[in-house]
Scaffold this motif. Structure first.
Motif, short mmCIF file in Angstrom:
data_model
loop_
_atom_site.label_atom_id
_atom_site.label_comp_id
_atom_site.label_asym_id
_atom_site.label_seq_id
_atom_site.Cartn_x
_atom_site.Cartn_y
_atom_site.Cartn_z
N GLU B 46 0.84 -1.19 0.00
CA GLU B 46 0.00 0.00 0.00
C GLU B 46 0.88 1.25 0.00
OE1 GLU B 46 -2.83 0.12 3.17
OE2 GLU B 46 -3.52 2.13 2.66
N LYS B 65 -5.65 -3.67 3.58
CA LYS B 65 -5.20 -2.36 4.05
C LYS B 65 -4.99 -2.43 5.55
CE LYS B 65 -7.54 1.28 2.55
NZ LYS B 65 -6.66 2.06 1.65
N HIS B 96 -3.85 -0.54 -1.62
CA HIS B 96 -3.84 -1.66 -0.69
C HIS B 96 -2.58 -2.48 -0.92
CE1 HIS B 96 -6.09 -3.00 -4.33
NE2 HIS B 96 -5.19 -3.98 -4.25
#
Lengths: 242, 242
Positions: B46, B65, B96
């Motif tokens: 991410e 996430k 993510h």
DNA sequence: CGAGTATTTGATGCAGTTCAACGCTCGTGG
DNA sequence: CCACGAGCGTTGAACTGCATCAAATACTCG
């Protein structure tokens, strides 16, 4: 009287990527008109395959999905500049419905504009993809909120996010902005009950962090709100306007 | 030994759109190799901006996430045929992380393949957009589940969804398939605690609806599961394979 | 002013969380 | 070959954040 893309009032806002005059002419060509709707008007229906694409020019709305049993999940809030109908245009079916919360003006494109982008205007096609990716990105954040934040955190997150969006569009004046939604809308966006949403909003008010009354949102301490929301600062991304 | 796109074992599955031999050659040109990773290996992070794009050829993984405070939201499960890294390629930043749950083989593309698509292969560019729209669509469904369904309903939804995906890929044998995730992964996908997820799975087992044990998922009554999940039948969409 | 819609507040109950302990499986090393 | 620990699944018990129910108070607009 419909404004031409040349005079589009949104275009000049710094949050939107500049268009070359060539692109501008091309967009004008595909703009098939403007649509003005009343508050509460449905604009797109989940499962439908609209032949039209819209760019929100003015006003605000909601994107939502319904369960047969009646529960509603608001999946995003519609602000000026948002592009509506992409899923139907690409996949042949909307994944959610869209309706107006305030009076709205929409810029209308015919769906085959999209094909034209891909065929002859790759930069515009890329912009469309950018928008889809951004929407996906946002939904991930929303999922994180609904799944992992508690009520106060989630509400703080949502208020900061909406305020950020308002700011980027120049809709704020000294930290205040018009926020024309009902508490029920926010509740349905965060998977909370109306009552608990109301009580959690009251907590934020009591803690002097945010006040949302009579359709106006005021954030009194954004930094602390961010902390409550476990949200870290990020510069708003310059985005394409369709 | 890396397989060529010609011999790609996924290509032939009916769930994937056919490619012209011209497109096939073009894809091969951009395939820069194959990557094999162990279970638990991080593939994308991410916030990072990976220069690589991947298509999952074999194995399964997770998209997730993290909140600073440690909570994890699984935003999707990765199955063979999934395209990874699109957000980074389009927006310059992943929304993510992605990691492997089993051993995986990934087909690697250089990021500027994407630009090449838009410049010279509009059908492939359109396919990329289709994928982004589909991903957005799925996230909306997930949001609906996490926000509006209770634990048993949400779990039923997730199991049916995953089974559907397995089916489309030919990974099922008499209603059974390999499902290499931990209960914690499912819990993090649905915003539930591990304990409650475990107990809700037990309920579905007791009601003879679904059994998930030792990495194998068996659905005993899909129709009733669908009802529990408030999920209506829908034919799996034919999707592009990148 | 009155009807309809939205917000607010209080009281009660439960779905889901948290804490804690135990079992199973498998790999590792003595 | 057994002892040990790590990771995952399972189960029970206590607690709580949030839902639900109910009703009163604003606000809007014909």
């Amino acid at each position: 009287m419909a404004t031409s893309c040349q005079n589009c009032p949104l275009r000049k806002k710094p949050i939107f990527k500049e268009l070359s005059s060539h692109e501008l002419r091309f967009m004008s060509e595909f703009k098939s008109g403007e649509l003005t709707v009343e508050p509460g008007t449905p604009i797109l229906m989940e499962g439908s395959n609209s032949p039209q694409l819209y760019t929100a020019l003015r006003g605000m709305g909601l994107r939502y999905k319904l369960l047969e049993s009646g529960e509603r999940q608001v999946v995003n809030f519609v602000f000026p500049g948002d592009f509506l109908g992409l899923q139907a245009a690409v996949m042949g079916e909307m994944g959610h419905s869209v309706e107006a919360s305030t009076a709205m003006t929409l810029c209308v494109f015919d769906r085959n504009a999209l094909w034209e982008f891909f065929r002859s205007h790759p930069e515009r096609a890329f912009d469309v993809t950018w928008i889809a990716a951004e929407e996906e990105h946002f939904m991930g954040e929303a999922l994180l909120s609904v799944g992992q934040r508690n009520a106060v955190e989630a509400i703080a997150w949502a208020l900061v996010k909406m305020h950020q969006r308002g700011e980027a569009l120049g809709l704020t004046r000294n930290g205040e902005m018009h926020l024309p939604y009902r508490q029920q809308d926010l509740a349905d966006a965060l998977g909370l009950s109306l009552v608990h949403t109301n009580k959690s909003l009251a907590k934020l008010r009591d803690r002097q962090l945010a006040t949302w009354r009579n359709g106006r949102l005021a954030l009194h301490d954004i930094e602390q709100l961010r902390q409550v929301a476990k949200l870290d600062e990020e510069a708003p991304r310059v985005r394409p306007l369709m």
